[in-house]
Motif scaffolding. Structure first.
Motif, PDB file in Angstrom:
ATOM      1  N   ARG A 194     -20.240 -35.074 -34.293  1.00 29.83           N
ATOM      2  CA  ARG A 194     -20.309 -35.941 -33.118  1.00 29.83           C
ATOM      3  C   ARG A 194     -20.240 -35.096 -31.849  1.00 29.83           C
ATOM      4  N   GLN A 195     -20.797 -35.669 -30.804  1.00 31.34           N
ATOM      5  CA  GLN A 195     -20.762 -35.003 -29.505  1.00 31.34           C
ATOM      6  C   GLN A 195     -20.548 -36.035 -28.426  1.00 31.34           C
ATOM      7  N   GLY A 196     -19.393 -35.948 -27.753  1.00 30.02           N
ATOM      8  CA  GLY A 196     -19.089 -36.810 -26.629  1.00 30.02           C
ATOM      9  C   GLY A 196     -19.619 -36.204 -25.344  1.00 30.02           C
ATOM     10  N   LEU A 197     -19.441 -36.929 -24.245  1.00 32.87           N
ATOM     11  CA  LEU A 197     -20.004 -36.490 -22.972  1.00 32.87           C
ATOM     12  C   LEU A 197     -19.396 -35.179 -22.500  1.00 32.87           C
ATOM     13  N   LYS A 198     -18.122 -34.979 -22.795  1.00 31.19           N
ATOM     14  CA  LYS A 198     -17.426 -33.795 -22.285  1.00 31.19           C
ATOM     15  C   LYS A 198     -17.147 -32.767 -23.355  1.00 31.19           C
ATOM     16  N   ASN A 199     -17.558 -33.054 -24.581  1.00 30.54           N
ATOM     17  CA  ASN A 199     -17.169 -32.190 -25.683  1.00 30.54           C
ATOM     18  C   ASN A 199     -18.370 -31.509 -26.309  1.00 30.54           C
ATOM     19  N   GLU A 200     -18.106 -30.375 -26.908  1.00 31.08           N
ATOM     20  CA  GLU A 200     -19.123 -29.738 -27.723  1.00 31.08           C
ATOM     21  C   GLU A 200     -19.218 -30.492 -29.044  1.00 31.08           C
ATOM     22  N   ARG A 201     -20.319 -30.267 -29.729  1.00 30.13           N
ATOM     23  CA  ARG A 201     -20.503 -30.942 -31.006  1.00 30.13           C
ATOM     24  C   ARG A 201     -19.424 -30.487 -31.981  1.00 30.13           C
ATOM     25  N   SER A 260      -8.257 -35.371 -36.522  1.00 26.43           N
ATOM     26  CA  SER A 260      -8.037 -36.571 -35.723  1.00 26.43           C
ATOM     27  C   SER A 260      -8.643 -37.832 -36.338  1.00 26.43           C
ATOM     28  N   VAL A 261      -9.477 -37.685 -37.366  1.00 28.57           N
ATOM     29  CA  VAL A 261     -10.070 -38.863 -37.998  1.00 28.57           C
ATOM     30  C   VAL A 261      -9.562 -39.071 -39.427  1.00 28.57           C
ATOM     31  N   LYS A 262      -8.806 -38.120 -39.940  1.00 30.86           N
ATOM     32  CA  LYS A 262      -8.313 -38.218 -41.319  1.00 30.86           C
ATOM     33  C   LYS A 262      -7.473 -39.474 -41.476  1.00 30.86           C
ATOM     34  N   GLY A 263      -7.762 -40.235 -42.531  1.00 30.99           N
ATOM     35  CA  GLY A 263      -7.055 -41.483 -42.764  1.00 30.99           C
ATOM     36  C   GLY A 263      -7.710 -42.686 -42.127  1.00 30.99           C
ATOM     37  N   ARG A 264      -8.648 -42.457 -41.199  1.00 27.80           N
ATOM     38  CA  ARG A 264      -9.367 -43.560 -40.555  1.00 27.80           C
ATOM     39  C   ARG A 264     -10.835 -43.582 -40.953  1.00 27.80           C
ATOM     40  N   PHE A 265     -11.415 -42.404 -41.181  1.00 26.21           N
ATOM     41  CA  PHE A 265     -12.835 -42.299 -41.530  1.00 26.21           C
ATOM     42  C   PHE A 265     -12.974 -41.900 -42.998  1.00 26.21           C
ATOM     43  N   THR A 266     -14.041 -42.391 -43.618  1.00 28.30           N
ATOM     44  CA  THR A 266     -14.344 -42.028 -45.005  1.00 28.30           C
ATOM     45  C   THR A 266     -15.826 -41.712 -45.136  1.00 28.30           C
ATOM     46  N   ILE A 267     -16.114 -40.518 -45.626  1.00 26.31           N
ATOM     47  CA  ILE A 267     -17.504 -40.130 -45.876  1.00 26.31           C
ATOM     48  C   ILE A 267     -17.815 -40.348 -47.352  1.00 26.31           C
ATOM     49  N   VAL A 314     -10.319 -48.419 -37.582  1.00 27.26           N
ATOM     50  CA  VAL A 314      -9.337 -48.239 -36.503  1.00 27.26           C
ATOM     51  C   VAL A 314      -9.915 -47.324 -35.420  1.00 27.26           C
ATOM     52  N   LEU A 315     -11.079 -47.698 -34.932  1.00 29.04           N
ATOM     53  CA  LEU A 315     -11.755 -46.866 -33.947  1.00 29.04           C
ATOM     54  C   LEU A 315     -10.980 -46.813 -32.638  1.00 29.04           C
ATOM     55  N   LYS A 316     -11.044 -45.655 -31.986  1.00 24.80           N
ATOM     56  CA  LYS A 316     -10.349 -45.407 -30.739  1.00 24.80           C
ATOM     57  C   LYS A 316     -11.372 -45.018 -29.658  1.00 24.80           C
ATOM     58  N   PRO A 317     -11.030 -45.213 -28.403  1.00 23.60           N
ATOM     59  CA  PRO A 317     -11.965 -44.814 -27.337  1.00 23.60           C
ATOM     60  C   PRO A 317     -12.397 -43.356 -27.434  1.00 23.60           C
ATOM     61  N   GLU A 318     -11.502 -42.500 -27.905  1.00 21.08           N
ATOM     62  CA  GLU A 318     -11.853 -41.079 -28.012  1.00 21.08           C
ATOM     63  C   GLU A 318     -12.849 -40.785 -29.138  1.00 21.08           C
ATOM     64  N   ASP A 319     -13.164 -41.792 -29.955  1.00 21.59           N
ATOM     65  CA  ASP A 319     -14.202 -41.637 -30.974  1.00 21.59           C
ATOM     66  C   ASP A 319     -15.605 -41.847 -30.390  1.00 21.59           C
ATOM     67  N   THR A 320     -15.664 -42.271 -29.134  1.00 27.74           N
ATOM     68  CA  THR A 320     -16.960 -42.489 -28.490  1.00 27.74           C
ATOM     69  C   THR A 320     -17.775 -41.196 -28.452  1.00 27.74           C
ATOM     70  N   ALA A 321     -18.983 -41.245 -28.987  1.00 24.66           N
ATOM     71  CA  ALA A 321     -19.825 -40.057 -29.065  1.00 24.66           C
ATOM     72  C   ALA A 321     -21.161 -40.436 -29.689  1.00 24.66           C
ATOM     73  N   GLY A 357     -29.396 -38.815 -34.166  1.00 26.87           N
ATOM     74  CA  GLY A 357     -28.116 -39.277 -33.656  1.00 26.87           C
ATOM     75  C   GLY A 357     -28.079 -40.784 -33.454  1.00 26.87           C
ATOM     76  N   THR A 358     -26.872 -41.330 -33.515  1.00 28.50           N
ATOM     77  CA  THR A 358     -26.650 -42.750 -33.236  1.00 28.50           C
ATOM     78  C   THR A 358     -25.403 -42.866 -32.366  1.00 28.50           C
ATOM     79  N   GLN A 359     -25.503 -43.683 -31.326  1.00 30.87           N
ATOM     80  CA  GLN A 359     -24.425 -43.788 -30.348  1.00 30.87           C
ATOM     81  C   GLN A 359     -23.338 -44.729 -30.845  1.00 30.87           C
ATOM     82  N   VAL A 360     -22.107 -44.261 -30.759  1.00 29.28           N
ATOM     83  CA  VAL A 360     -20.929 -45.092 -31.031  1.00 29.28           C
ATOM     84  C   VAL A 360     -20.101 -45.137 -29.749  1.00 29.28           C
ATOM     85  N   THR A 361     -19.853 -46.346 -29.268  1.00 25.84           N
ATOM     86  CA  THR A 361     -19.057 -46.533 -28.068  1.00 25.84           C
ATOM     87  C   THR A 361     -17.895 -47.456 -28.399  1.00 25.84           C
ATOM     88  N   VAL A 362     -16.684 -46.975 -28.129  1.00 24.98           N
ATOM     89  CA  VAL A 362     -15.470 -47.751 -28.391  1.00 24.98           C
ATOM     90  C   VAL A 362     -14.824 -48.044 -27.043  1.00 24.98           C
TER      91      VAL A 362
END
Length: 112
Positions: free
Chosen positions: A38-45, A63-70, A85-92, A105-110
């Motif tokens: 993932r890549q947010g507006l202020k973060n590197e991929r 930061s996603v362990k326990g919330r995300f499952t691949i 349990v998505l959080k605003p910081e997951d936006t990317a 890519g697909t946009q996720v906005t929380v």
């Protein structure tokens, strides 16, 4: 044609869930570990999650362990990312990748 096509992004409220999908074509999918970045507006991929070719081993960004499952379905050439349990910081923008081949890519906005 070698490609990865992501889908399933969207705008959700904090605490909601989304399931991202990625369809692979043009290569032997079952031979490759598959990853979600993932890549947010202020973060590197950054690497969010990775699953090994057999599907029985995976690892996650702390930061996603326990919330995300691949997961993956080698019969359908699909890889998924269940995000709970998505959080605003997951936006990317979320990308599916073999490490060499990348989707668009697909946009996720929380946001509330």
């Amino acid at each position: 044609q070698v490609q990865l096509v992501e889908s399933g992004g969207g705008l959700v409220q904090p605490g909601a869930s989304l399931r991202l999908s990625c369809e692979a074509s043009g290569f032997t999918f079952s031979n490759y570990a598959m990853s979600w970045y993932r890549q947010g507006l202020k973060n590197e991929r950054e690497l969010v999650a990775r699953v090994w070719p057999s599907g029985d081993t995976s690892d996650y960004l702390a930061s996603v362990k326990g919330r995300f499952t691949i997961s993956r379905d080698n019969d359908k050439n699909m890889v998924y990312l269940q995000m709970d349990v998505l959080k605003p910081e997951d936006t990317a923008v979320y990308y599916c990748s073999t490490g060499v081949i990348w989707g668009q890519g697909t946009q996720v906005t929380v946001s509330s």
